[in-house]
Design an enzyme around this catalytic site. Structure first.
Site, PDB file in Angstrom:
ATOM      1  N   ARG A  91       0.840  -1.202   0.000  1.00 51.59           N
ATOM      2  CA  ARG A  91       0.000   0.000   0.000  1.00 51.59           C
ATOM      3  C   ARG A  91       0.873   1.250   0.000  1.00 51.59           C
ATOM      4  NH1 ARG A  91      -4.536   0.122   4.405  1.00 51.59           N
ATOM      5  NH2 ARG A  91      -5.287   1.796   3.028  1.00 51.59           N
TER       6      ARG A  91
ATOM      7  N   CYS B  16      -1.416   6.345   8.848  1.00 49.49           N
ATOM      8  CA  CYS B  16      -1.740   5.052   8.245  1.00 49.49           C
ATOM      9  C   CYS B  16      -2.840   5.307   7.227  1.00 49.49           C
ATOM     10  CB  CYS B  16      -2.146   4.035   9.313  1.00 49.49           C
ATOM     11  SG  CYS B  16      -3.569   4.548  10.315  1.00 49.49           S
TER      12      CYS B  16
END
Length: 274
Positions: free
Chosen positions: A174, A233
């Site tokens: 990611r 995040c």
């Protein structure tokens, strides 16, 4: 510095003197109430992360992110329902490597509770240590916790690029922008260093010791010499796992609560890949 962690063995000996919060949760999955009802640490109150530890997403364009910080009065009411009192230690646990429990730890610390810890190894460690299991709901006496103004360091989107050391806590694929299963844009904030939350843990699901954590973060290029550090995040939940790990090595890092889901809400903000 008091460790932000507590072992299952220590918790077993202190159950009568602490308030225990069950924060079982999975990103994209159902709330953990069913698992809680099937078995939990005796006396633990269930805390719903989406309802109690986050505000609802308020903007259709994603501004604020998927898990905005809750309003202090809403958070305080949720903690009182769970039995949290200002003068009584609190222990939070989950079955997700501490990633949800750390959110509860951080919020309580942020709003002034002075004695909050995360059960190292979570539910798995409790069972392996021979901890008793209680089923069904728990009737919890109302606590008296009143949240104070936020005291843990935070950074907003406008200041993120000025942070000397910015850490991305998401999985490597990611971070690199190779795969993005949740948010509409792939990649990372320019200049961010990647320290995935999973690397904070040893194979037994407990946090690595401070020397190992220090080596891990230094190898990723994160300065641990007093330089300002911030962490993000996807939505501000699992980033707190890295904040806890950094706390274990003596670094008080800031949280970018909106995280990637907030960053990409403005198409003019830069995105890096690779």
């Amino acid at each position: 510095m008091t460790s932000p962690l507590i072992s299952a063995t220590e918790l077993r000996g202190r159950l009568a003197e602490v308030t225990v919060l069950d924060v079982r949760y999975r990103t994209g999955g159902p709330a953990g109430l069913e698992e809680y009802a099937a078995g939990h640490v005796p006396g633990a109150a269930y805390v719903d992360l989406d309802r109690d530890l986050a505000a609802p997403p308020g903007h259709p364009d994603g501004r604020g992110g998927r898990h905005p910080l809750p309003e202090p009065d809403v958070f305080g009411a949720a903690m009182r329902r769970a039995g949290v009192a200002a003068g009584r230690p609190v222990v939070a646990y989950d079955d997700w490597g501490g990633q949800a429990a750390a959110r509860g730890w951080w919020l309580l610390r942020h709003h002034g509770h002075g004695d909050v810890r995360v059960l190292d190894g979570g539910w798995r460690a409790w069972r392996e240590a021979g901890g008793e299991v209680e089923t069904g709901p728990v009737e919890t006496a109302e606590g008296d916790f009143e949240p104070g103004p936020g005291s843990m360091p935070v950074v907003e989107a406008g200041g993120v690029l000025d942070v000397p050391a910015l850490v991305d806590a998401r999985a490597p694929e990611r971070y690199r922008g190779e795969r993005e299963p949740i948010d509409p844009v792939a990649g990372h904030i320019p200049g961010a260093l990647n320290v995935p939350t999973g690397t904070n843990l040893a194979v037994d699901g407990r946090f690595r010791d401070p020397a190992q954590l220090r080596a891990l973060y230094e190898a990723a290029g994160v300065p641990l010499d007093g330089t300002e550090v911030a962490v993000y995040c996807g939505s501000g939940v699992t980033a707190v796992h890295d904040l806890l790990a950094l706390e274990l090595v003596g670094v008080r890092a800031a949280l970018y609560a909106g995280s990637w889901s907030d960053w990409i809400s403005d198409p003019d903000r830069p995105v890096s890949r690779g």
